[in-house]
Design an enzyme around this catalytic site. Sequence first.
Site, PDB file in Angstrom:
ATOM      1  CD1 TRP A 109      43.552 -12.856  11.542  1.00  0.00           C
ATOM      2  CD2 TRP A 109      41.732 -13.727  12.508  1.00  0.00           C
ATOM      3  NE1 TRP A 109      42.521 -12.792  10.636  1.00  0.00           N
ATOM      4  CE2 TRP A 109      41.395 -13.306  11.207  1.00  0.00           C
ATOM      5  CE3 TRP A 109      40.732 -14.286  13.317  1.00  0.00           C
ATOM      6  CZ2 TRP A 109      40.106 -13.446  10.686  1.00  0.00           C
ATOM      7  CZ3 TRP A 109      39.455 -14.428  12.796  1.00  0.00           C
ATOM      8  CH2 TRP A 109      39.154 -14.014  11.501  1.00  0.00           C
ATOM      9  CG  ASP A 179      46.637 -18.386  13.292  1.00  0.00           C
ATOM     10  OD1 ASP A 179      46.757 -18.932  12.172  1.00  0.00           O
ATOM     11  OD2 ASP A 179      45.667 -17.642  13.589  1.00  0.00           O
ATOM     12  CE  LYS A 203      41.947 -16.565   5.960  1.00  0.00           C
ATOM     13  NZ  LYS A 203      42.202 -16.289   7.346  1.00  0.00           N
TER      14      LYS A 203
HETATM   15  C1  LIG Z   1      41.482 -16.168   8.564  1.00  0.00           C
HETATM   16  C2  LIG Z   1      42.297 -16.322   9.791  1.00  0.00           C
HETATM   17  C3  LIG Z   1      41.773 -16.923  10.946  1.00  0.00           C
HETATM   18  C4  LIG Z   1      40.351 -17.400  11.055  1.00  0.00           C
HETATM   19  O1  LIG Z   1      40.159 -18.495  10.262  1.00  0.00           O
HETATM   20  P1  LIG Z   1      38.776 -19.327  10.286  1.00  0.00           P
HETATM   21  O2  LIG Z   1      39.160 -20.562   9.567  1.00  0.00           O
HETATM   22  O3  LIG Z   1      37.773 -18.484   9.574  1.00  0.00           O
HETATM   23  O4  LIG Z   1      38.412 -19.571  11.699  1.00  0.00           O
HETATM   24  C5  LIG Z   1      42.619 -17.076  12.018  1.00  0.00           C
HETATM   25  N1  LIG Z   1      43.897 -16.669  11.978  1.00  0.00           N
HETATM   26  C6  LIG Z   1      44.424 -16.072  10.890  1.00  0.00           C
HETATM   27  C7  LIG Z   1      45.853 -15.646  10.891  1.00  0.00           C
HETATM   28  C8  LIG Z   1      43.646 -15.889   9.762  1.00  0.00           C
HETATM   29  O5  LIG Z   1      44.164 -15.299   8.676  1.00  0.00           O
END
Ligand SMILES: *Cc1c(COP(=O)(O)O)cnc(C)c1O
Length: 368
Positions: A109, A179, A203
């Site tokens: 990511w 993030d 998540k």
């Molecule tokens: C799942 C995830 C993403 C991507 O998320 P989307 O909402 O599908 O774009 C980005 N960063 C992390 C840390 C993730 O776990």
Amino acid sequence: MSKEYNETYNRVYNFSAGPAVLPEEVLKEAAAEMLDYEGSGMSVMEMSHRSKVYDKIIKDAEADLRDLMNIPDNYKVLFLQGGASQQFAMIPMNLMKNRKAAYIVTGQWAKKAFQEAKIYGEAVEVASSADKTFSYIPDCADLPIPEDADYVYICENNTIYGTKFKTLPNTKGHTLVADVSSCFLSEPVDVTKYGVIYGGVQKNVGPAGVVIVIIREDLITEDTLPGTPTMLKYKTHADADSLYNTPPAYGIYICGKVFKWLKKMGGLSAIKEHNEKKAKILYDFLDESALFKGTVRKEDRSLMNVPFVTGSEELDAKFVKEATAAGFVNLKGHRTVGGMRASIYNAMPIEGVEKLVDFMREFEKNNG
Ligand SMILES: *Cc1c(COP(=O)(O)O)cnc(C)c1O
């Protein structure tokens, strides 16, 4: 709650990395309110996002989130769409005034965000753990961060590899952007250490379709990169309190319920304790098992995502298959890394992890 919702269902233990398990209490409440939300005669899915009823839902959600995370007044909370992945572009578009930013690459990511940023300016990789398949967090005490970098970017919890920053990097005075998709609300955070904290909620917080951005006000400006679409300017959404256009209204409503659930659980300190207890059960087993092994350097282990292997692809597949049949689902590791991964987010009960470990112990006995 409008009506009692007492149906019982055959629920599995869902170890999915995302979309993931949500608190049963929240799902039941939502079910009970499905046809008539608080006497409005309609579902939250059916109501105007400009109605009084909905205004209270989104305002309460923000207030509860501010309360939980202790978000200072000089930070805005935005409920946006496009997933965490859209932030990979929105961040450079809005923050790259000097067209330069430092990225710490600790997994897929982070790498995707890094690559996206290259479209908009000079993205500099100042640290990486790619040399050991992202199984650790690099030392970030003294990184070669360019003087004129607009920000330093991290993925705080690496969902796929199961690592977590236990201390934030030394940004040398630069704005920190994080993030937190897979560790959102899993423990207390000091918001003041960040310029931007963002996460897709699917998540650990709610249904897919909402991304929450917590951003310091001075970073919200008209001065975005040329060509930045109106919808991708933080200012557009900040000025309109996340109601510039139709927001992901139902998703925000569920997030709000999860915030209330977290407050009832005792807030983020209490949930951290709960998460540590849960993770310890699994990690302790992995450390003593002769068959299963954790793949992450101990000091960098995530409380949320726990990858492990048997060392044999065949046995891994057998384990996943038998676990699924026994009601422990979505334990297959990410398609790029193989093995297994148990995501044990806030809503996973302790007994889910205890039972999983019992199952692993039994599997080990039969296959050791
Ligand atoms: C799942 C995830 C993403 C991507 O998320 P989307 O909402 O599908 O774009 C980005 N960063 C992390 C840390 C993730 O776990």
